[in-house]
Write a protein that holds these residues in place. Structure first.
Motif, PDB file in Angstrom:
ATOM      1  N   TRP A  30       0.864  -1.172   0.000  1.00  0.00           N
ATOM      2  CA  TRP A  30       0.000   0.000   0.000  1.00  0.00           C
ATOM      3  C   TRP A  30       0.906   1.230   0.000  1.00  0.00           C
ATOM      4  N   ILE A  32       0.764   5.081   1.004  1.00  0.00           N
ATOM      5  CA  ILE A  32      -0.041   6.092   1.680  1.00  0.00           C
ATOM      6  C   ILE A  32       0.601   7.446   1.425  1.00  0.00           C
ATOM      7  N   ASP A  34       0.425  11.382   2.264  1.00  0.00           N
ATOM      8  CA  ASP A  34      -0.047  12.384   3.208  1.00  0.00           C
ATOM      9  C   ASP A  34       0.178  13.745   2.574  1.00  0.00           C
ATOM     10  N   SER A  35      -0.831  14.291   1.948  1.00  0.00           N
ATOM     11  CA  SER A  35      -0.685  15.547   1.223  1.00  0.00           C
ATOM     12  C   SER A  35      -1.181  16.706   2.072  1.00  0.00           C
ATOM     13  N   LYS A  38      -4.481  17.745  -0.175  1.00  0.00           N
ATOM     14  CA  LYS A  38      -5.542  16.768  -0.417  1.00  0.00           C
ATOM     15  C   LYS A  38      -5.799  15.829   0.751  1.00  0.00           C
ATOM     16  N   ASN A  41      -4.470   9.781   1.449  1.00  0.00           N
ATOM     17  CA  ASN A  41      -5.109   8.838   0.528  1.00  0.00           C
ATOM     18  C   ASN A  41      -4.148   7.705   0.199  1.00  0.00           C
ATOM     19  N   VAL A  42      -4.733   6.612  -0.306  1.00  0.00           N
ATOM     20  CA  VAL A  42      -3.959   5.426  -0.654  1.00  0.00           C
ATOM     21  C   VAL A  42      -3.847   5.376  -2.163  1.00  0.00           C
ATOM     22  N   ARG A  43      -2.624   5.196  -2.654  1.00  0.00           N
ATOM     23  CA  ARG A  43      -2.368   5.182  -4.099  1.00  0.00           C
ATOM     24  C   ARG A  43      -1.771   3.854  -4.525  1.00  0.00           C
ATOM     25  N   THR A  54       4.431  16.838   1.049  1.00  0.00           N
ATOM     26  CA  THR A  54       3.753  15.544   1.095  1.00  0.00           C
ATOM     27  C   THR A  54       4.694  14.498   1.670  1.00  0.00           C
ATOM     28  N   ASP A  93      -6.712  -1.847   6.420  1.00  0.00           N
ATOM     29  CA  ASP A  93      -6.855  -0.396   6.312  1.00  0.00           C
ATOM     30  C   ASP A  93      -5.517   0.249   6.677  1.00  0.00           C
ATOM     31  N   VAL A  95      -4.373   3.231   6.381  1.00  0.00           N
ATOM     32  CA  VAL A  95      -4.450   4.562   6.980  1.00  0.00           C
ATOM     33  C   VAL A  95      -4.699   4.454   8.489  1.00  0.00           C
TER      34      VAL A  95
END
Length: 170
Positions: A30, A32, A34-35, A38, A41-43, A54, A93, A95
């Motif tokens: 995963w 993650i 951290d922006s 924004k 979110n997970v990319r 970020t 999860d 996050v």
């Protein structure tokens, strides 16, 4: 500290302003992000990011084996028992996992399993423990506690359960 280290320390904040491409997460990871603008979110694809604005972290998306280690526990009837358990977990999860336990997810999962084993063994007599299926008794409680940190339990196994006898001193 030499002169080159001094320059690198001084220039690091400036280099953090230069945009970079985060590496593509592997198929079992995963990513993650951290922006500042924004949020979290997970990319799954590489991303252009500025390290000063970020933050990018990677967590495994596959099963992670955990050896909970050997622990010595006293049963309800006062006998000393040694228990060794293992488990396999999956981060569902990332996050929530990062928020609750950060990169210490293996240690946190191991401690949760160890605490439940200690509760089960210390709450029963030794004569009842070998017949008790600890995997079935404890796995639902362990699963509930792991879900709170974004992790699911796939396999839980008690490897060894032995009574310990004290050897008399000479």
């Amino acid at each position: 500290m030499n002169l080159l280290d001094l320059f690198a320390t001084f220039l690091q904040p400036i280099f953090d302003l230069v945009p970079r491409i985060a590496r593509r997460p592997a198929s079992n990871e995963w990513m993650i992000v951290d922006s500042w603008l924004k949020g979290v979110n997970v990319r799954t694809r590489p991303r252009l990011h500025c390290p000063a604005l970020t933050h990018v972290e990677y967590f495994p998306a596959c099963e992670v084996p955990i050896d909970c280690g050997i622990q010595r526990i006293t049963t309800a009837d006062g006998l000393s028992v040694v228990v060794n358990a293992t488990c396999r977990i999956v981060i569902d999860d990332p996050v929530v996992c990062r928020e609750k336990v950060s990169e210490e997810y293996e240690e946190a999962a191991g401690m949760i399993v160890r605490s439940h084993i200690c509760d089960i063994v210390s709450g029963h007599n030794w004569s009842y423990l070998p017949d008790l299926n600890i995997e079935k008794v404890g796995s639902t409680d362990i699963q509930d506690d792991l879900m709170q940190i974004g992790i699911s339990l796939t396999v839980f196994k008690v490897e060894d359960l032995q009574q310990v006898f004290a050897v008399g001193s000479v």
